[in-house]
Design a protein around this motif. Structure first.
Motif, short mmCIF file in Angstrom:
data_model
loop_
_atom_site.label_atom_id
_atom_site.label_comp_id
_atom_site.label_asym_id
_atom_site.label_seq_id
_atom_site.Cartn_x
_atom_site.Cartn_y
_atom_site.Cartn_z
N ARG A 41 -1.60 -7.17 0.26
CA ARG A 41 -1.17 -7.06 -1.14
C ARG A 41 -2.14 -7.79 -2.06
N SER A 42 -2.67 -8.91 -1.63
CA SER A 42 -3.56 -9.69 -2.48
C SER A 42 -5.04 -9.37 -2.24
N ASN A 43 -5.33 -8.51 -1.30
CA ASN A 43 -6.70 -8.21 -0.93
C ASN A 43 -7.47 -7.48 -2.03
N VAL A 44 -6.80 -6.79 -2.92
CA VAL A 44 -7.49 -6.07 -3.98
C VAL A 44 -8.23 -7.04 -4.90
N LEU A 52 -15.61 -4.07 -6.44
CA LEU A 52 -14.79 -2.85 -6.49
C LEU A 52 -14.96 -2.11 -7.81
N GLU A 53 -14.96 -2.84 -8.91
CA GLU A 53 -15.06 -2.19 -10.22
C GLU A 53 -16.37 -1.42 -10.37
N THR A 54 -17.44 -1.98 -9.87
CA THR A 54 -18.74 -1.30 -9.94
C THR A 54 -18.77 -0.09 -9.00
N GLN A 62 -8.70 -0.16 -16.30
CA GLN A 62 -8.41 0.66 -15.13
C GLN A 62 -8.02 -0.17 -13.91
N PHE A 63 -8.64 -1.32 -13.73
CA PHE A 63 -8.26 -2.18 -12.61
C PHE A 63 -6.81 -2.65 -12.75
N ASN A 64 -6.41 -2.99 -13.96
CA ASN A 64 -5.03 -3.41 -14.21
C ASN A 64 -4.05 -2.27 -13.94
N ILE A 65 -4.45 -1.06 -14.26
CA ILE A 65 -3.61 0.11 -13.98
C ILE A 65 -3.44 0.28 -12.47
N PHE A 70 0.49 0.04 -7.96
CA PHE A 70 0.90 -0.46 -6.66
C PHE A 70 2.27 -1.13 -6.75
N TYR A 71 2.44 -2.02 -7.71
CA TYR A 71 3.69 -2.78 -7.78
C TYR A 71 4.86 -1.90 -8.24
N VAL A 72 4.60 -0.91 -9.08
CA VAL A 72 5.67 0.00 -9.49
C VAL A 72 6.17 0.77 -8.27
N SER A 73 5.26 1.35 -7.49
CA SER A 73 5.69 2.09 -6.30
C SER A 73 6.31 1.15 -5.26
N TYR A 74 5.81 -0.05 -5.16
CA TYR A 74 6.35 -1.05 -4.23
C TYR A 74 7.81 -1.34 -4.56
#
Length: 141
Positions: A41-44, A52-54, A62-65, A70-74
């Motif tokens: 969960r915290s690996n992102v 990752l962003e690059t 977009q990273f915040n989205i 993830f948390y919404v589906s979780y």
């Protein structure tokens, strides 16, 4: 005060032995799953530091989205997962979730775009969301 009977002593000893077996055989794998779930969960955040962003060409929020999806589906899958646990016992449901989670986690390495990252993080949230309630719900029948 009632005197202890041999039957109550026997029941107490039997209960202690059963709980010890559960502590030895059930709790360690569940603790490892919980640890792996937390790390995944915290690996992102670690992936973001590693570029990752690059690599995924993320811009702005977009990273915040990706995090929010993830948390919404979780959160959305926790209650339905408990409903499934009433129909399917944890000894079947948890391995299914762990296999799906492992597959989705493996497929995360193939993502190279924002859309793919959103989709895979949503699937990951769906797989992981049922795991914690399932672990907490595990109890002897």
């Amino acid at each position: 005060m009632a005197m202890p009977t041999p039957e109550s002593d026997h029941n107490r000893a039997l209960t202690r032995r059963v709980l010890w077996k559960l502590d030895i055989h059930i709790l360690p794998p569940l603790a490892l799953l919980w640890l792996a779930n937390f790390i995944d969960r915290s690996n992102v955040g670690n992936a973001r530091i590693a570029g990752l962003e690059t690599d995924a060409h993320l811009h702005g929020n977009q990273f915040n989205i990706v995090l929010a999806v993830f948390y919404v589906s979780y959160l959305l899958v926790e209650v339905p997962s408990n409903w499934v646990l009433k129909k399917i016992k944890p000894n079947r449901w948890l391995p299914i979730l762990v296999m799906l989670w492992g597959f989705v986690t493996t497929m995360t390495g193939l993502v190279h775009s924002f859309g793919g990252l959103v989709a895979i993080r949503m699937c990951l949230g769906l797989c992981e969301g049922g795991l914690l309630p399932g672990i907490v719900r595990v109890r002897p029948s």
